[in-house]
Design a protein around this motif. Structure first.
Motif, PDB file in Angstrom:
ATOM      1  N   UNK A  22       0.842  -1.198   0.000  1.00 39.27           N
ATOM      2  CA  UNK A  22       0.000   0.000   0.000  1.00 39.27           C
ATOM      3  C   UNK A  22       0.875   1.246   0.000  1.00 39.27           C
ATOM      4  N   UNK A  23       0.421   2.292  -0.681  1.00 35.64           N
ATOM      5  CA  UNK A  23       1.226   3.503  -0.745  1.00 35.64           C
ATOM      6  C   UNK A  23       1.284   4.197   0.611  1.00 35.64           C
ATOM      7  N   UNK A  24       0.167   4.230   1.296  1.00 29.45           N
ATOM      8  CA  UNK A  24       0.103   4.909   2.601  1.00 29.45           C
ATOM      9  C   UNK A  24      -0.501   3.976   3.640  1.00 29.45           C
ATOM     10  N   UNK A  25       0.159   3.908   4.781  1.00 27.43           N
ATOM     11  CA  UNK A  25      -0.389   3.187   5.927  1.00 27.43           C
ATOM     12  C   UNK A  25      -0.065   3.975   7.173  1.00 27.43           C
ATOM     13  N   UNK A  26      -0.993   3.967   8.114  1.00 23.55           N
ATOM     14  CA  UNK A  26      -0.708   4.598   9.399  1.00 23.55           C
ATOM     15  C   UNK A  26      -0.070   3.574  10.317  1.00 23.55           C
ATOM     16  N   UNK A  27       0.893   4.016  11.108  1.00 23.54           N
ATOM     17  CA  UNK A  27       1.598   3.133  12.040  1.00 23.54           C
ATOM     18  C   UNK A  27       1.644   3.833  13.394  1.00 23.54           C
ATOM     19  N   UNK A  28       1.254   3.135  14.442  1.00 25.87           N
ATOM     20  CA  UNK A  28       1.231   3.731  15.773  1.00 25.87           C
ATOM     21  C   UNK A  28       2.630   3.770  16.352  1.00 25.87           C
ATOM     22  N   UNK A  29       3.089   4.966  16.680  1.00 24.67           N
ATOM     23  CA  UNK A  29       4.446   5.175  17.178  1.00 24.67           C
ATOM     24  C   UNK A  29       4.557   4.721  18.628  1.00 24.67           C
ATOM     25  N   UNK A  30       5.542   3.853  18.933  1.00 15.18           N
ATOM     26  CA  UNK A  30       5.616   3.311  20.298  1.00 15.18           C
ATOM     27  C   UNK A  30       6.006   4.364  21.322  1.00 15.18           C
ATOM     28  N   UNK A  31       6.823   5.357  20.934  1.00 14.11           N
ATOM     29  CA  UNK A  31       7.319   6.311  21.927  1.00 14.11           C
ATOM     30  C   UNK A  31       6.325   7.431  22.199  1.00 14.11           C
ATOM     31  N   UNK A  32       5.627   7.900  21.159  1.00 14.37           N
ATOM     32  CA  UNK A  32       4.672   8.992  21.364  1.00 14.37           C
ATOM     33  C   UNK A  32       3.236   8.494  21.392  1.00 14.37           C
ATOM     34  N   UNK A  33       3.031   7.237  20.933  1.00 14.95           N
ATOM     35  CA  UNK A  33       1.705   6.633  20.820  1.00 14.95           C
ATOM     36  C   UNK A  33       0.786   7.503  19.971  1.00 14.95           C
ATOM     37  N   UNK A  34       1.357   8.071  18.925  1.00 10.41           N
ATOM     38  CA  UNK A  34       0.625   8.794  17.893  1.00 10.41           C
ATOM     39  C   UNK A  34       1.038   8.230  16.537  1.00 10.41           C
TER      40      UNK A  34
END
Length: 231
Positions: free
Chosen positions: A168-180
């Motif tokens: 996929x060209x774009x995917x959201x990934x949850x950041x472990x350090x900021x949880x954003x």
């Protein structure tokens, strides 16, 4: 017997300390040999080979041969995203193995998450692309807009090549350090590679840390419409 996805099996595979260390090491995006992964896991090469076979059988890893050596990587973006989300859950619940040190601050600022940029700067880029209308979020999905395609082309990203990829060209990934959220997918990878090509950033040897020069970080924040305070 219950039907459906076997999350207990997945949990047992990831939950073993040696296998967890192997998977974490591969979050760097680099292909590593069995002996290198054995060192990361703190086990013998023979034991590491057994762990690697189990992870391969579950399609969490893939292997390629080059000469006499076999190299291992995470199977795909989805595995990396799941691991990053689990790291975020563990960090948010205070489930940490060691006390943070100076290196952790650099990891929180900017790091590789399998093959794209994570950390505070990765989150700032995502937020900036949303605020400028380059990305649009719909029902949990994220897409590149028409304005975003124009921006990406100006920035030197070959969207025609990305569109031919199975990823996929774009995917959201949850950041472990900021949880954003930060940006994954083939566009996330292309942007990180572009930062390297422009000389804005470089990888720190033996680490997931991505080091931006002062000039590179300044240009990054200006280009993606975020302020230094936001980042």
């Amino acid at each position: 017997m219950k039907e459906g996805p076997d999350i207990a099996l997945l949990g047992s595979l990831i939950g073993d300390p040696a296998r967890a260390n192997i998977l974490t090491a591969l979050m760097s995006g680099k292909a590593l040999t069995a002996s290198e992964l054995a060192s990361e896991a703190g086990v013998t090469v023979q034991t590491a080979s057994s762990h690697l076979k189990k992870l391969q059988d579950a399609h969490l890893l893939r292997q390629r041969k080059q000469g006499r050596h076999r190299y291992f990587t995470l199977a795909d973006d989805e595995v990396g995203s799941v691991l990053e989300a689990m790291m975020g859950l563990a960090a948010g619940r205070g489930l940490v193995r060691t006390r943070t040190g100076p290196k952790d601050e650099a990891l929180r600022r900017a790091r590789v998450c399998y093959n794209h940029l994570a950390g505070d700067l990765g989150v700032a880029i995502y937020d900036g692309m949303i605020s400028r209308g380059y990305l649009a979020e719909t029902d949990g999905d994220v897409d590149l807009t028409g304005v975003g395609k124009e921006f990406a082309a100006r920035f030197g990203v070959d969207l025609e090549v990305l569109s031919k990829s199975r990823r996929p060209m774009c995917r959201s990934c949850l950041d472990w350090s900021s949880r954003r959220t930060h940006l994954a997918g083939s566009l996330g990878t292309a942007l990180l590679n572009r930062f390297y090509d422009l000389g804005w950033a470089s990888r720190v040897d033996g680490s997931r840390v991505v080091k931006f020069s002062a000039r590179g970080e300044r240009l990054l924040l200006a280009e993606f419409g975020v302020s230094a305070r936001t980042a």
